[in-house]
Design an enzyme around this catalytic site. Structure first.
Site, PDB file in Angstrom:
ATOM      1  N   ILE A 178      67.317  26.478 -48.179  1.00 17.34           N
ATOM      2  CA  ILE A 178      67.681  26.115 -49.544  1.00 17.34           C
ATOM      3  C   ILE A 178      69.127  26.527 -49.807  1.00 17.34           C
ATOM      4  O   ILE A 178      69.879  25.819 -50.481  1.00 17.34           O
ATOM      5  CB  ILE A 178      66.705  26.744 -50.555  1.00 17.34           C
ATOM      6  CG1 ILE A 178      65.314  26.134 -50.337  1.00 17.34           C
ATOM      7  CG2 ILE A 178      67.175  26.527 -51.985  1.00 17.34           C
ATOM      8  CD1 ILE A 178      64.223  26.713 -51.212  1.00 17.34           C
ATOM      9  N   LYS A 200      62.754  38.729 -55.441  1.00 19.28           N
ATOM     10  CA  LYS A 200      62.828  39.039 -54.019  1.00 19.28           C
ATOM     11  C   LYS A 200      64.039  39.934 -53.758  1.00 19.28           C
ATOM     12  O   LYS A 200      65.168  39.552 -54.058  1.00 19.28           O
ATOM     13  CB  LYS A 200      62.960  37.736 -53.222  1.00 19.28           C
ATOM     14  CG  LYS A 200      63.156  37.946 -51.734  1.00 19.28           C
ATOM     15  CD  LYS A 200      63.313  36.620 -51.004  1.00 19.28           C
ATOM     16  CE  LYS A 200      63.639  36.861 -49.539  1.00 19.28           C
ATOM     17  NZ  LYS A 200      64.019  35.626 -48.841  1.00 19.28           N
ATOM     18  N   LEU A 211      66.672  18.874 -45.111  1.00 23.10           N
ATOM     19  CA  LEU A 211      66.145  18.776 -43.750  1.00 23.10           C
ATOM     20  C   LEU A 211      66.711  17.579 -43.005  1.00 23.10           C
ATOM     21  O   LEU A 211      66.762  17.571 -41.776  1.00 23.10           O
ATOM     22  CB  LEU A 211      64.617  18.701 -43.794  1.00 23.10           C
ATOM     23  CG  LEU A 211      63.931  19.954 -44.381  1.00 23.10           C
ATOM     24  CD1 LEU A 211      62.434  19.726 -44.543  1.00 23.10           C
ATOM     25  CD2 LEU A 211      64.187  21.166 -43.488  1.00 23.10           C
ATOM     26  N   VAL A 237      56.880  23.112 -48.120  1.00 29.22           N
ATOM     27  CA  VAL A 237      57.119  24.530 -47.872  1.00 29.22           C
ATOM     28  C   VAL A 237      58.527  24.866 -48.374  1.00 29.22           C
ATOM     29  O   VAL A 237      59.182  24.027 -48.978  1.00 29.22           O
ATOM     30  CB  VAL A 237      56.977  24.892 -46.374  1.00 29.22           C
ATOM     31  CG1 VAL A 237      55.523  24.901 -45.973  1.00 29.22           C
ATOM     32  CG2 VAL A 237      57.787  23.936 -45.528  1.00 29.22           C
TER      33      VAL A 237
HETATM   34  C1  LIG Z   1      57.804  25.721 -41.787  1.00 31.72           C
HETATM   35  C2  LIG Z   1      58.923  25.707 -42.764  1.00 31.72           C
HETATM   36  C3  LIG Z   1      59.130  26.793 -43.613  1.00 31.72           C
HETATM   37  C4  LIG Z   1      60.196  26.805 -44.504  1.00 31.72           C
HETATM   38  N1  LIG Z   1      60.449  27.907 -45.273  1.00 31.72           N
HETATM   39  C5  LIG Z   1      61.563  27.950 -46.037  1.00 31.72           C
HETATM   40  C6  LIG Z   1      61.898  29.077 -46.820  1.00 31.72           C
HETATM   41  O1  LIG Z   1      61.172  30.050 -46.881  1.00 31.72           O
HETATM   42  N2  LIG Z   1      63.054  29.062 -47.527  1.00 31.72           N
HETATM   43  C7  LIG Z   1      63.888  27.984 -47.514  1.00 31.72           C
HETATM   44  O2  LIG Z   1      64.943  28.030 -48.135  1.00 31.72           O
HETATM   45  N3  LIG Z   1      63.556  26.889 -46.829  1.00 31.72           N
HETATM   46  C8  LIG Z   1      62.436  26.840 -46.080  1.00 31.72           C
HETATM   47  N4  LIG Z   1      62.148  25.718 -45.381  1.00 31.72           N
HETATM   48  C9  LIG Z   1      62.979  24.547 -45.529  1.00 31.72           C
HETATM   49  C10 LIG Z   1      62.640  23.861 -46.848  1.00 31.72           C
HETATM   50  O3  LIG Z   1      61.292  23.561 -46.872  1.00 31.72           O
HETATM   51  C11 LIG Z   1      63.455  22.630 -47.024  1.00 31.72           C
HETATM   52  O4  LIG Z   1      64.788  22.896 -46.805  1.00 31.72           O
HETATM   53  C12 LIG Z   1      63.302  22.099 -48.415  1.00 31.72           C
HETATM   54  O5  LIG Z   1      61.958  21.957 -48.747  1.00 31.72           O
HETATM   55  C13 LIG Z   1      64.008  20.789 -48.583  1.00 31.72           C
HETATM   56  O6  LIG Z   1      63.314  19.766 -47.962  1.00 31.72           O
HETATM   57  P1  LIG Z   1      63.831  18.291 -48.196  1.00 31.72           P
HETATM   58  O7  LIG Z   1      63.893  18.044 -49.641  1.00 31.72           O
HETATM   59  O8  LIG Z   1      65.062  18.115 -47.407  1.00 31.72           O
HETATM   60  O9  LIG Z   1      62.713  17.407 -47.504  1.00 31.72           O
HETATM   61  P2  LIG Z   1      61.252  16.998 -47.983  1.00 31.72           P
HETATM   62  O10 LIG Z   1      60.605  18.030 -48.784  1.00 31.72           O
HETATM   63  O11 LIG Z   1      60.587  16.528 -46.758  1.00 31.72           O
HETATM   64  O12 LIG Z   1      61.493  15.777 -48.924  1.00 31.72           O
HETATM   65  C14 LIG Z   1      61.762  14.495 -48.419  1.00 31.72           C
HETATM   66  C15 LIG Z   1      61.669  13.489 -49.536  1.00 31.72           C
HETATM   67  O13 LIG Z   1      62.075  12.245 -49.085  1.00 31.72           O
HETATM   68  C16 LIG Z   1      61.110  11.268 -49.440  1.00 31.72           C
HETATM   69  N5  LIG Z   1      61.136  10.199 -48.443  1.00 31.72           N
HETATM   70  C17 LIG Z   1      61.133  10.303 -47.100  1.00 31.72           C
HETATM   71  N6  LIG Z   1      61.204   9.087 -46.540  1.00 31.72           N
HETATM   72  C18 LIG Z   1      61.235   8.199 -47.548  1.00 31.72           C
HETATM   73  C19 LIG Z   1      61.301   6.784 -47.611  1.00 31.72           C
HETATM   74  N7  LIG Z   1      61.343   6.023 -46.506  1.00 31.72           N
HETATM   75  N8  LIG Z   1      61.332   6.208 -48.818  1.00 31.72           N
HETATM   76  C20 LIG Z   1      61.294   6.941 -49.961  1.00 31.72           C
HETATM   77  N9  LIG Z   1      61.229   8.275 -49.950  1.00 31.72           N
HETATM   78  C21 LIG Z   1      61.194   8.893 -48.756  1.00 31.72           C
HETATM   79  C22 LIG Z   1      59.825  12.023 -49.485  1.00 31.72           C
HETATM   80  O14 LIG Z   1      58.880  11.359 -50.277  1.00 31.72           O
HETATM   81  C23 LIG Z   1      60.284  13.304 -50.106  1.00 31.72           C
HETATM   82  O15 LIG Z   1      60.359  13.159 -51.501  1.00 31.72           O
HETATM   83  C24 LIG Z   1      61.052  25.692 -44.531  1.00 31.72           C
HETATM   84  C25 LIG Z   1      60.808  24.591 -43.727  1.00 31.72           C
HETATM   85  C26 LIG Z   1      59.758  24.582 -42.852  1.00 31.72           C
HETATM   86  C27 LIG Z   1      59.524  23.387 -41.976  1.00 31.72           C
END
Ligand SMILES: Cc1cc2nc3c(=O)[nH]c(=O)nc-3n(C[C@H](O)[C@H](O)[C@H](O)COP(=O)(O)OP(=O)(O)OC[C@H]3O[C@@H](n4cnc5c(N)ncnc54)[C@H](O)[C@@H]3O)c2cc1C
Lengths: 506, 451
Positions: free
Chosen positions: A345, A77, A332, A46
């Protein structure tokens, strides 16, 4: 010895944004950048609505805007529409832009307040080009002369997050980032510094580095799993703790704004992309079951769902230290403040910017971390107050969740802000952090908090002047909108539409 | 007491702070708020502690009061100021006003200077002009190095107080005399009775004279300083900066004014000088009494802070003039800004003292600069990053490491670019007229224009 080997754990939005930005800056210095991601674990999937700051991020990478929009199937947007927040049936748009422009050094909204307080009817929205354009489903780029109505606004994107990560992956890999696929199962520590020396994957390969960026999502594999940094739980203030997300077929013209509709136990988002509409229900599990949430979400979709709803769990708050030893948590893994104002983001981007500014020059990173954490803590705090404002600036009491917010004791920093607004339309300014006074004005006025007083200086002008001036600004904003193309048409003309979607539509 | 609309404000003035507040309110407020300025005799007794230098912000602040340079320069001893040259802590530097130098490829300019081992101040236009004692107005809307020149003023508080008072519109009612007594109930002051019997009533009092006692706990700070000033006819060339030298227990500052050189001596030993307790009120605004000027914030004139704080206080006041006699919210917000402004200014002043026990926020700033040349800024500080940079460098603080991104350009590129910039600054500075010549020319021009 310098810090030249960087390992990014995670390939979601945070991971690939970090990889792209760091490779852009450090590849030419011969730094080695590795990114590890697990296809089996996948990403959160998401996070599709952004803030205007992302444009600076893309620009710094030298990314072509139309190409990026085609690749991510992005729409423009202009703001967020909030429905049913102040009261059931209410709606307003929080735009990326000012209302009017200051006159004699006095913020414009005080002139508007003078009209209201003297019995005139006047809509704040009439002084905001981005609100009016959004309402009309229109879009164009801001012009260069920001003193003009119709130019003093910003815009962001709504995009497919999976495609954005892929797009940035291409960028990063072409600048020398090495990608490893697999699951990190273990970390080894440096005996001397206590930091992380290397991580090992399930297939036995390992990666060592001087600096680790933990982008592993909610798991926080390194920052928490390994370093046990601790988490500051903010669910007292932001209690929503689950979400379900589901895409559906788009219906109607593509709109240049995100929508957030308040519900009895949370709120629902609608994010229009070129090829589909993203939907999600963010809720407090105390007051609604997962099944009921699914049912409510699915029954309010505008078109057929194109996938099964995805269930997500979270706890709002942030890591006690976003930078601990030689691990920096970005995304996150560092914290989450629920997506009501599309700040995640943005906070990723802030994290990356601060990291680059404070990039460690030696294995002793304590000082760098101290400043990084100070800055990021402030950023998180300020977002928190602003999000909470949406829940408490309301007359709703039609469900237990809304009654909870009614009775909540607010942080002083927030209650003082609300009181200063209510009594005299005053909004505190600060230099650091997102959400400038116009955002506070949009939400407070939009949710029905109308000040009793105003800045006394606006009364120094004759009322007739004020009426004439405000009328003229309203006319200018409406005229600017009249000559603005439809959003869909602009996307096409700009070359921003993915050709495969164009074909499909024909 | 029920809240009623606020209809009157009385400024208990007599010095620069009162004049400034009255001028600001008179310009900003609608006519249905009655304004009175009371000239309390002797209220300007400590005004020498405003110092003799303003930051560039004074230009807009005065212009906003209808006082542009054509109004200010001819009738006063005011001159242009590029900053202060400090002889301090065994070092010498020009603390010049300036805008940040360009950020190139995402890296702050001073990081490149550090890599090339070139002194950063060599690239600052106002430092180069100051070193030559030269000045000309920066052209507007151009991109020559001269356009980067930032300047404030050298001034005499008494002269500016008079200028401001003389410019007050007729709507400001005037009164004069010592305060004989006050009529108050709780935190609400209803009237001030002057010697001679005149009673001044108002909904809000701006108190620059200390009608409100400084009870224990209402003042934080405490160091007492003493100052003496004198003006001697100019001899030899005059400059475009104030010169400030550290002495045993204080300092002496000489300021080039139009008619001569002003000197201000400040120290802790107060044989026959004027005394002032440095620090600030905990709450500048309590009830319907807003303490203002040196009566609320007394920063050392070691830096331009006293005038900066006065201007900021006036900004806060203008923005927060209460709507009704219920002014709790206004007072709270004013007090927040008052504390922040003073405390931030104090960090800058404390940074002149190498070995003192620095407050944590200052220690953090210094640590960040010394470790990596990072400039930490808190919200809306009166002293901005370029001020801090020159101060750190002036005090001999040297970063142990630099931004590695400054290494992305080649040596040849770096040295070429820096040499070009340096040359541009030097070339422009060499063409500037001596400050005195420029100033005299300007006055002649204004004289002719005004007939
Ligand atoms: C319900 C919801 C709605 C959202 N809406 C918005 C929005 O509208 N606008 C906005 O700016 N943000 C939004 N966000 C937040 C946004 O989704 C995140 O900030 C963004 O996607 C970044 O996520 P991330 O990369 O930190 O984590 P993730 O997308 O979870 O990526 C984690 C990565 O780590 C890897 N990983 C995890 N553990 C391991 C391991 N042990 N070994 C190897 N790899 C591993 C996974 O494979 C993945 O590649 C929302 C979040 C939620 C929950």
């Amino acid at each position: 010895m310098g810090i030249t080997r960087i390992c990014i754990l995670g390939g979601g939005t945070a991971g690939w944004m970090t990889a792209a930005a760091l490779s852009n800056k450090y590849s030419s210095l011969g730094f080695e950048i590795t990114l590890i991601e697990s296809d089996a674990i996948g990403t959160v999937g998401v996070g599709e609505a952004t803030l205007p700051h992302i444009r600076m991020f893309n620009q710094a990478l030298g990314i072509d805007e139309a190409e990026f929009m085609r690749a991510t199937r992005a729409t423009f947007k202009l703001g967020i529409e909030f429905c049913d927040w102040g009261r059931l049936g209410d709606r307003y748009i929080h735009p990326f832009g000012d209302y009017g422009a200051p006159v004699d050094g006095i913020e414009f909204h005080h002139f508007w307040l003078r009209l209201l307080q003297n019995g005139h009817t006047s809509e704040l929205d009439d002084f905001s080009y981005p609100v009016l354009a959004a309402e009309a489903g229109k879009f164009r780029m801001p012009g260069p002369d920001v003193s003009r109505i119709g130019s003093n606004f910003g815009y962001a994107y709504q995009f497919d997050s999976g495609r954005y990560a892929k797009f940035l992956r291409g960028y990063a890999e072409s600048r020398g980032v090495t990608r490893m696929e697999g699951r990190v199962v273990e970390a080894t520590r440096d005996q001397q510094s206590g930091g992380i020396a290397s991580v090992t994957l399930d297939d036995g390969r390992s990666a060592s580095a001087d600096l680790f960026i933990d982008c592993s999502g909610f798991r926080g594999v390194l920052i928490e799993g390994e370093l046990e940094t601790g988490y500051e739980d903010w669910s007292r203030w932001l209690p929503c703790d689950r979400a379900q997300a589901v895409p559906c077929e788009a219906r109607g013209p593509s709109l240049p704004y995100t929508r957030a509709t308040a519900r009895e136990a949370g709120w629902q988002w609608r994010i229009p992309l070129q090829h589909r509409t993203g939907n999600g229900y963010v809720y407090w599990s105390e007051y609604i079951s997962d099944d009921d949430a699914t049912q409510q979400l699915m029954s309010t979709l505008e078109g057929p769902a194109t996938a099964d709803p995805k269930q997500l769990y979270f706890k709002t708050g942030k890591r006690r230290k976003l930078w601990n030893r030689n691990v920096v948590a970005v995304g996150l893994s560092g914290g989450f403040l629920e997506p009501l104002e599309s700040t995640s983001i943005y906070l990723i981007q802030e994290g990356i910017t601060a990291l680059i500014e404070l990039f460690p020059t030696s294995a002793d990173m304590e000082r760098d971390a101290a400043e990084y954490n100070r800055r990021m803590d402030l950023g998180f705090d300020r977002v928190r107050d602003f999000l909470l404002l949406h829940y408490v600036a309301t007359q709703r009491d039609d469900s237990p969740m809304w009654r909870y917010f009614r009775e909540m004791e607010l942080p002083d920093s927030l209650s003082e802000k609300i009181e200063a607004w209510k009594s005299r339309g005053y909004v505190q300014r600060y230099e650091h952090g997102v959400f400038l006074p116009p955002s506070w004005i949009a939400v407070m006025a939009g949710q029905g908090l109308i000040p009793q007083g105003r800045d006394r200086r606006v009364d120094a002008r004759p009322m007739a002047d004020v009426i004439q001036m405000t009328d003229s600004i309203a006319k200018q904003s409406h005229a600017a909108v009249a000559s603005t193309p439809d959003h869909g048409e602009f996307l096409k003309r700009y070359g921003a539409v993915d050709p495969s979607i164009m074909d499909a539509a024909e | 007491m029920a809240a009623s609309p606020l209809t009157s404000i009385a400024v208990l003035g007599g010095g620069l702070a009162g004049a400034f507040a009255a001028a600001r309110l008179a310009r900003a407020l609608p006519d249905d708020i009655a304004l009175t300025l009371v000239d309390v005799s002797g209220a300007d007794g400590q005004d020498l502690f405003f110092g003799t230098v303003t930051t560039p912000a004074a230009y807009n602040a005065m212009l906003g009061l209808g006082l542009g340079e054509p109004e200010i320069m001819p009738g006063t001893d005011t001159t242009f100021s590029l900053g202060t040259q400090y002889h301090w802590a065994g070092r010498e530097w020009v603390q010049a006003f300036h805008q940040p130098l360009p950020v190139l490829a995402g890296v702050q300019f001073h990081q490149y200077a550090a890599r090339a081992r070139k002194p950063y101040p060599d690239f600052v236009m106002s430092v180069a002009a100051a070193r030559r004692g030269a000045f000309a107005h920066p052209p507007e809307g151009q991109t020559t190095p001269l356009a980067e020149l930032e300047y404030g003023y050298h001034f005499l508080p008494a002269q500016w107080a008079k200028l401001l008072t003389d410019s007050l519109p007729a709507r400001v009612e005037r009164a004069a005399g010592n305060v004989a007594s006050v009529e108050a109930e709780g935190e609400t002051l209803s009237a001030v009775v002057l010697e001679g019997g005149r009673t001044i009533k108002a909904d809000l009092f701006i108190d620059t004279v200390g009608v409100r006692d400084r009870t224990d706990g209402d003042w934080s700070g405490g160091a007492v300083v003493h100052a003496q000033e004198s003006l001697s006819p100019a001899q030899g060339p005059t400059g475009v900066v104030r010169t400030l030298r550290q002495k045993n227990d204080g300092w002496i500052a000489t300021t080039p004014l139009r008619r001569g050189t002003h000197s201000l001596t400040l120290g802790s030993d107060g044989a026959d000088g004027t005394g002032l307790t440095l620090g600030r009120r905990e709450q500048a605004w309590v009830g319907n009494v807003l303490t203002f000027g040196l009566n609320a914030t007394a920063a050392s004139p070691l830096t331009p802070a006293p005038m900066s704080l006065l201007m900021r206080g006036a900004d806060s006041l203008a923005e927060l003039v209460p709507f009704t006699t219920e002014m709790r919210v206004e007072a709270r917000e004013y007090n927040r800004r008052h504390r922040d402004d003073f405390d931030h200014a104090l960090l800058f002043e404390r940074a002149f003292h190498p070995d003192a026990h620095h407050p944590p926020r200052l220690a953090h700033k210094i640590e960040q600069f010394e470790s990596r040349g990072a400039l930490v800024q808190y919200d809306l500080e009166p002293f901005e990053a370029p001020d801090w940079l020159l101060l750190h460098l002036g005090m001999g603080r040297v970063p142990a490491a630099r931004d590695v991104l400054a290494d992305r350009v080649t040596d040849a590129q770096l040295h070429g670019q820096l040499a070009t910039m340096r040359r541009a600054v030097e070339t422009v500075a060499a063409k500037l007229p001596p400050a005195k010549v420029y100033h005299d020319g300007l006055l002649r021009y204004l004289g002719k224009r005004n007939g």
